[in-house]
Design an enzyme around this catalytic site. Sequence first.
Site, short mmCIF file in Angstrom:
data_model
loop_
_atom_site.label_atom_id
_atom_site.label_comp_id
_atom_site.label_asym_id
_atom_site.label_seq_id
_atom_site.Cartn_x
_atom_site.Cartn_y
_atom_site.Cartn_z
N SER A 8 85.39 -29.81 -18.68
CA SER A 8 85.20 -28.37 -19.27
C SER A 8 83.51 -27.52 -19.59
CB SER A 8 85.92 -27.78 -21.21
OG SER A 8 86.08 -27.25 -21.02
N CYS A 9 83.80 -26.35 -19.11
CA CYS A 9 82.29 -26.11 -19.07
C CYS A 9 83.40 -23.95 -20.13
CB CYS A 9 82.11 -25.52 -17.66
SG CYS A 9 82.80 -24.38 -16.83
N PRO A 10 81.72 -23.54 -20.78
CA PRO A 10 82.30 -22.79 -21.15
C PRO A 10 82.70 -20.87 -20.33
CG PRO A 10 80.18 -23.02 -21.70
CD PRO A 10 80.45 -24.16 -20.62
N GLY A 12 84.95 -21.53 -18.59
CA GLY A 12 85.39 -22.34 -17.21
C GLY A 12 85.82 -22.01 -15.53
N THR A 16 83.85 -26.28 -13.95
CA THR A 16 85.23 -27.07 -14.73
C THR A 16 85.30 -28.06 -13.29
OG1 THR A 16 85.78 -25.91 -16.37
CG2 THR A 16 87.37 -27.33 -15.38
#
Length: 507
Positions: A8-10, A12, A16
Amino acid sequence: MKIVAVTSCPTGIAHTYMAAEALEQAGRAAGHEVSVETQGSAGTSALSAADIAAADAVVFAADVGVHNRGRFEGKPIVEATVKQAVNDAAGLLERAAEAAERAEPGQSGPEPAASGVAGAERAAAEAAAPDAATPAPETKVTATGGFGSNLRQWLMTGVSYVIPFVAAGGLLIAISFALGGYDVTEAPPVTEHFDPLSLTSWAALANQVGTLAMDFLVPVLAGFIAYAMADRAALAPGFVGGAAAVAVESGFLGGLLAGLLAGAVVAGLRRVPVPRAMAGVMPVLVLPLLGSAVVGALMFVVVGEPVAVVMQAVTGWLNGLTGTNAILLGALIGAMMAFDMGGPVNKVAYTFAVGGLSTGSETAHAIMAAAMAAGMTPPIALALATKIKRDLFSPAEHASSRPAWLLGASFITEGVIPFAAVDPLRVIPSIVVGSATAGALAIGFGSTLMAPHGGVFVLPLVGAPLPYLAAILIGIAVSTAAVLLAKRIGRGGRKPVGEPTAATATA
């Protein structure tokens, strides 16, 4: 071994899914069975309970809080950033395998510090059952991060939930100005007067809906920072604290502080022992009530006003930036946008630019223009470089260049990651200098932008659009020339040997 992972990344969007691909391919290469849950903008591909139960170890490759972490209680856990998963998925899986081998039978791995709530507490929160047990004491977790890592993850969680509100509200407001001019803000409420045949009425409608969306920005930021720290019970105190920050005009800084306060207060209240009969109502009644009361009081009476003074000083500083100082700030914002290609440094620069939009100043709009120009430059520059000197790039890099054109044009800086992962020492300095050039020129040419996202698709909404486009093109040219020169240094123009990592080849 059987390993499950969550990425998960900020935003998305890119990191991700690239991290998921990297882990899956590294797992196949090492002979492990790897199942990945991507918590991104396209939705969550949830792991089944059977997969989790059968797993020997868990990998969290996440820059934001992982949803429903309590599912993984009792499993050895290895935590890393999505960038680490993209660059060294094999190393992460090796760490996970080692953690599984060290784990004793029946060893418990409770909720890591990043979420601030133990797995037993989360189960009580979700079930809200009157016979729920009092939370068990925390025990050791394999490979959890320190306070600095957790703080970054909490803040990035808040930012990730803010972005859709900023994008929707900012674009609607920008469209309203394009249709109705800057006077559209003086239009009467559409509930009192709306003419479906009038362009001005439609512009007023877009402006008022966009303004409503932007009004959620600070409460959402605070609410989800608190959520990342202490789970659902902290949502209400976080939103209340964020709303209080808006009321006292402490802005983005107030929202950040309110979210951290709410998370800390609720996490602290969770540690207070309570009778077994009260455990079920704590997460749904007592914690939100006490948390909201405490955080609201602190924001209104103690910390809100001092933060508002700081925010006013920042606004005044932004409004006072002119000439060389503004251009240097544009160069700095541009360099940060390219430095880690969508990572934490990029998000700091982007959040600073977006936060300035709420001030309404011309300088803030210029900073937003600089940030977007700088973020668009890297993927397009590398895609162009592959066309100019094909023999300097591998087949996988040529394959990555095709989507890079659209990703760059859409203001998705992550499109350059496949190139940087293969050759970071040449690519990263090259894109940094090009993005710094684009950011400085965007401000120097007097371009402004009220839309926080959209890339070339919001070009009609840019102030001084032609000079702005020129700034982007010059930045692309600088990065392209720099990377081609850097690629020749130490290689003598030879075709690169070998292929990039599996993560890169599939990005």
